[in-house]
Write a protein that holds these residues in place. Structure first.
Motif, PDB file in Angstrom:
ATOM      1  N   GLY A 113       1.797  -9.750   1.266  1.00 20.66           N
ATOM      2  CA  GLY A 113       2.725  -9.147   0.559  1.00 20.66           C
ATOM      3  C   GLY A 113       2.112  -7.610  -0.400  1.00 20.66           C
ATOM      4  N   TYR A 114       0.754  -7.348   0.603  1.00 23.95           N
ATOM      5  CA  TYR A 114       0.236  -6.322  -0.229  1.00 23.95           C
ATOM      6  C   TYR A 114       0.871  -4.860   0.608  1.00 23.95           C
ATOM      7  CZ  TYR A 114      -3.284  -8.719  -2.455  1.00 23.95           C
ATOM      8  OH  TYR A 114      -3.905  -9.346  -3.542  1.00 23.95           O
ATOM      9  N   LYS A 115       1.369  -3.808   0.127  1.00 24.26           N
ATOM     10  CA  LYS A 115       1.901  -2.149   0.902  1.00 24.26           C
ATOM     11  C   LYS A 115       1.158  -1.508   0.946  1.00 24.26           C
ATOM     12  CE  LYS A 115       6.310  -4.342   0.159  1.00 24.26           C
ATOM     13  NZ  LYS A 115       6.478  -5.996   1.577  1.00 24.26           N
ATOM     14  N   ASP A 116       0.993  -0.783   1.696  1.00 26.63           N
ATOM     15  CA  ASP A 116       0.385   0.997   1.753  1.00 26.63           C
ATOM     16  C   ASP A 116       1.180   2.063   1.531  1.00 26.63           C
ATOM     17  OD1 ASP A 116       1.427   0.700   3.960  1.00 26.63           O
ATOM     18  OD2 ASP A 116      -1.163   0.310   5.385  1.00 26.63           O
ATOM     19  N   LYS A 117       2.323   1.679   1.314  1.00 26.81           N
ATOM     20  CA  LYS A 117       3.446   3.509   1.355  1.00 26.81           C
ATOM     21  C   LYS A 117       2.748   4.895   0.127  1.00 26.81           C
ATOM     22  CE  LYS A 117       5.590   1.955   5.158  1.00 26.81           C
ATOM     23  NZ  LYS A 117       4.625   2.766   6.747  1.00 26.81           N
TER      24      LYS A 117
ATOM     25  N   LYS B 154      -2.090   1.657  -1.706  1.00 25.72           N
ATOM     26  CA  LYS B 154      -2.494   2.014  -0.663  1.00 25.72           C
ATOM     27  C   LYS B 154      -4.220   1.828  -1.691  1.00 25.72           C
ATOM     28  CE  LYS B 154      -4.225   5.628   2.643  1.00 25.72           C
ATOM     29  NZ  LYS B 154      -3.970   4.523   3.968  1.00 25.72           N
ATOM     30  N   LYS B 155      -4.597   2.427  -2.113  1.00 26.57           N
ATOM     31  CA  LYS B 155      -5.529   1.627  -3.384  1.00 26.57           C
ATOM     32  C   LYS B 155      -6.267   0.835  -3.528  1.00 26.57           C
ATOM     33  CE  LYS B 155      -8.007   3.072  -7.362  1.00 26.57           C
ATOM     34  NZ  LYS B 155      -7.863   4.352  -8.748  1.00 26.57           N
ATOM     35  N   LYS B 156      -5.263   0.097  -3.821  1.00 27.84           N
ATOM     36  CA  LYS B 156      -4.496  -1.691  -3.927  1.00 27.84           C
ATOM     37  C   LYS B 156      -5.319  -2.102  -2.429  1.00 27.84           C
ATOM     38  CE  LYS B 156      -2.413  -5.401  -6.145  1.00 27.84           C
ATOM     39  NZ  LYS B 156      -1.476  -6.251  -7.484  1.00 27.84           N
ATOM     40  N   MET B 157      -4.379  -2.198  -1.802  1.00 29.58           N
ATOM     41  CA  MET B 157      -4.976  -2.638  -0.307  1.00 29.58           C
ATOM     42  C   MET B 157      -6.534  -2.365   0.527  1.00 29.58           C
ATOM     43  SD  MET B 157      -3.607  -4.348   2.220  1.00 29.58           S
ATOM     44  CE  MET B 157      -1.661  -3.155   3.260  1.00 29.58           C
ATOM     45  N   THR B 158      -6.896  -1.241   0.135  1.00 25.75           N
ATOM     46  CA  THR B 158      -7.978  -1.094   0.620  1.00 25.75           C
ATOM     47  C   THR B 158      -8.675  -1.798  -0.319  1.00 25.75           C
ATOM     48  OG1 THR B 158      -7.559   1.783   1.192  1.00 25.75           O
ATOM     49  CG2 THR B 158      -9.724   1.241   0.799  1.00 25.75           C
ATOM     50  N   PHE B 159      -8.708  -1.535  -1.747  1.00 26.69           N
ATOM     51  CA  PHE B 159      -9.445  -2.530  -2.551  1.00 26.69           C
ATOM     52  C   PHE B 159      -9.606  -4.338  -1.827  1.00 26.69           C
ATOM     53  CE2 PHE B 159     -10.192  -5.781  -6.117  1.00 26.69           C
ATOM     54  CZ  PHE B 159     -11.594  -5.258  -6.305  1.00 26.69           C
ATOM     55  N   LYS B 160      -8.125  -3.786  -1.314  1.00 32.68           N
ATOM     56  CA  LYS B 160      -8.590  -5.942  -1.085  1.00 32.68           C
ATOM     57  C   LYS B 160      -8.902  -6.179   0.113  1.00 32.68           C
ATOM     58  CE  LYS B 160      -6.485  -8.613  -4.026  1.00 32.68           C
ATOM     59  NZ  LYS B 160      -6.799 -10.022  -4.016  1.00 32.68           N
ATOM     60  N   GLU B 161      -9.241  -5.243   1.284  1.00 36.88           N
ATOM     61  CA  GLU B 161     -10.129  -5.066   2.620  1.00 36.88           C
ATOM     62  C   GLU B 161     -11.276  -4.805   2.553  1.00 36.88           C
ATOM     63  OE1 GLU B 161      -8.864  -1.547   4.505  1.00 36.88           O
ATOM     64  OE2 GLU B 161      -6.681  -2.333   4.584  1.00 36.88           O
ATOM     65  N   ASP B 162     -11.659  -4.289   1.902  1.00 40.68           N
ATOM     66  CA  ASP B 162     -13.065  -4.251   1.112  1.00 40.68           C
ATOM     67  C   ASP B 162     -13.515  -5.303   0.792  1.00 40.68           C
ATOM     68  OD1 ASP B 162     -12.755  -1.354   2.115  1.00 40.68           O
ATOM     69  OD2 ASP B 162     -13.359  -0.200   0.239  1.00 40.68           O
ATOM     70  N   PHE B 163     -12.919  -5.999  -0.315  1.00 43.32           N
ATOM     71  CA  PHE B 163     -12.801  -7.345  -0.756  1.00 43.32           C
ATOM     72  C   PHE B 163     -13.238  -8.157   0.441  1.00 43.32           C
ATOM     73  CE2 PHE B 163     -12.062 -11.547  -2.895  1.00 43.32           C
ATOM     74  CZ  PHE B 163     -13.221 -11.842  -3.504  1.00 43.32           C
ATOM     75  N   TYR B 164     -12.252  -8.441   0.854  1.00 45.29           N
ATOM     76  CA  TYR B 164     -12.142  -9.149   1.912  1.00 45.29           C
ATOM     77  C   TYR B 164     -12.874  -9.084   3.139  1.00 45.29           C
ATOM     78  CZ  TYR B 164      -9.076 -12.286  -0.808  1.00 45.29           C
ATOM     79  OH  TYR B 164      -7.903 -13.097  -1.620  1.00 45.29           O
ATOM     80  N   LEU B 165     -13.927  -8.145   3.495  1.00 42.84           N
ATOM     81  CA  LEU B 165     -14.967  -8.090   4.713  1.00 42.84           C
ATOM     82  C   LEU B 165     -15.885  -8.259   3.647  1.00 42.84           C
ATOM     83  CD1 LEU B 165     -13.344  -4.172   5.553  1.00 42.84           C
ATOM     84  CD2 LEU B 165     -13.381  -6.100   7.043  1.00 42.84           C
ATOM     85  N   ALA B 166     -16.567  -7.811   2.657  1.00 40.45           N
ATOM     86  CA  ALA B 166     -17.794  -7.893   1.619  1.00 40.45           C
ATOM     87  C   ALA B 166     -17.881  -9.996   2.167  1.00 40.45           C
ATOM     88  CB  ALA B 166     -17.472  -7.858   0.692  1.00 40.45           C
ATOM     89  N   THR B 167     -16.313 -10.799   2.041  1.00 38.38           N
ATOM     90  CA  THR B 167     -16.889 -12.265   2.760  1.00 38.38           C
ATOM     91  C   THR B 167     -16.792 -13.154   3.982  1.00 38.38           C
ATOM     92  OG1 THR B 167     -14.057 -12.365   2.655  1.00 38.38           O
ATOM     93  CG2 THR B 167     -15.052 -12.692   0.377  1.00 38.38           C
ATOM     94  N   ARG B 168     -16.338 -11.683   5.025  1.00 37.47           N
ATOM     95  CA  ARG B 168     -17.233 -12.322   5.905  1.00 37.47           C
ATOM     96  C   ARG B 168     -18.683 -12.889   6.162  1.00 37.47           C
ATOM     97  NH1 ARG B 168     -16.595  -7.622   9.808  1.00 37.47           N
ATOM     98  NH2 ARG B 168     -17.521  -6.792   7.350  1.00 37.47           N
ATOM     99  N   ASN B 169     -19.149 -14.256   6.571  1.00 38.96           N
ATOM    100  CA  ASN B 169     -19.978 -14.108   6.880  1.00 38.96           C
ATOM    101  C   ASN B 169     -20.647 -14.453   8.577  1.00 38.96           C
ATOM    102  OD1 ASN B 169     -18.851 -16.664   7.889  1.00 38.96           O
ATOM    103  ND2 ASN B 169     -19.831 -18.184   6.444  1.00 38.96           N
TER     104      ASN B 169
END
Length: 143
Positions: A116-120, A125-140
């Motif tokens: 449900g996240y958008k980037d238009k 876009k700011k919220k999408m980038t925040f979520k991207e960074d958050f979940y990228l940091a959870t990779r183990n």
């Protein structure tokens, strides 16, 4: 049975750490309050993705990713995410990151669209980038 599948179209691409990536994507989906039904990542060439962009979205531009949401019910993820391997490689150089880092960013970006996240708009876009960074940091796993 929920599944995350990986396919190739018009390229020869070998994804590493498939099981770890499946776990990471599944955990992301669950953390956002959704259930996974089926998610397909299709790795392809620029030309293949351009033809999809033209045919289905009426856009005549190259892109790194196109996400199709095939979900029939709310909060249940079913989708196809097409990723240009050539764009990933070019963008990795452009953004000074590894190819694997850029691939993972684009993979989670497409997943977030299904969630449900958008980037238009700039705010989206700011919220999408925040979520991207958050979940990228959870990779183990390495990458």
């Amino acid at each position: 049975m929920p599944s995350i599948n990986f396919f190739e179209e018009d390229v020869n691409y070998s994804l590493k750490n498939k099981q770890a990536i499946r776990k990471w994507i599944t955990e992301t989906i669950l953390a956002e309050g959704y259930r996974l039904k089926e998610l397909n990542y299709i790795f392809c060439s620029d030309e293949y993705l351009l033809s999809i962009n033209q045919q289905y979205l009426d856009h005549n531009t190259y892109t790194d990713i196109i996400t199709f949401d095939n979900s029939a019910q709310g909060k249940e993820i079913t989708g196809d995410i097409f990723i240009s391997v050539e764009r990933i490689r070019e963008n990795a150089v452009k953004f000074n990151v590894t190819e694997v880092q850029e691939l993972h960013r684009v993979m989670i970006h497409g997943t977030l669209h299904l969630l449900g996240y958008k980037d238009k708009t700039p705010a989206d876009k700011k919220k999408m980038t925040f979520k991207e960074d958050f979940y990228l940091a959870t990779r183990n796993f390495i990458g």
